[in-house]
Design a protein around this motif. Structure first.
Motif: not given
Length: 107
Positions: A10, A13-14, A17, A44-45, A48, A72, A76
């Protein structure tokens, strides 16, 4: 560790984003500074990738990858919902997840 993987996903992804011009402008009412774009993408990467590692550490690489894809999907969809109805809450939840993930990984 599964909760840590979810929080990392999360938060990742935030960050990805926020690295997009449109979402950054929606939240902060100004253009995304160039110096913020790369660190947000890197975080972000990285988050993840750490989420995948956390899932694989618990379940092994074969089942952990499947679990990670589910994580994921849930992260998402939750972020999409937050961005649609509560964009500021999406940013707050991403920051809280980034802070909570190391604590949850230890537990």
């Amino acid at each position: 560790m599964t909760l840590a993987a979810f929080c990392l996903a999360y938060a990742g992804f935030s960050a990805l984003c926020l690295a997009m011009d449109r979402h950054y402008e929606d939240l902060f009412d100004r253009a995304l500074p160039r110096r913020h774009r790369v660190p947000l993408r890197v975080f972000g990467w990285t988050a993840l990738a750490l989420s995948l590692w956390a899932s694989a550490a618990v379940w092994g690489w074969s089942y952990g990858t499947v679990e990670w894809i589910g994580i994921l999907s849930i992260a998402g969809m939750l972020l999409i919902w937050f961005l649609t109805f509560r964009p500021r809450a999406a940013l707050t939840a991403g920051g809280l997840c980034a802070l909570a993930a190391p604590v949850l990984a230890v537990l």
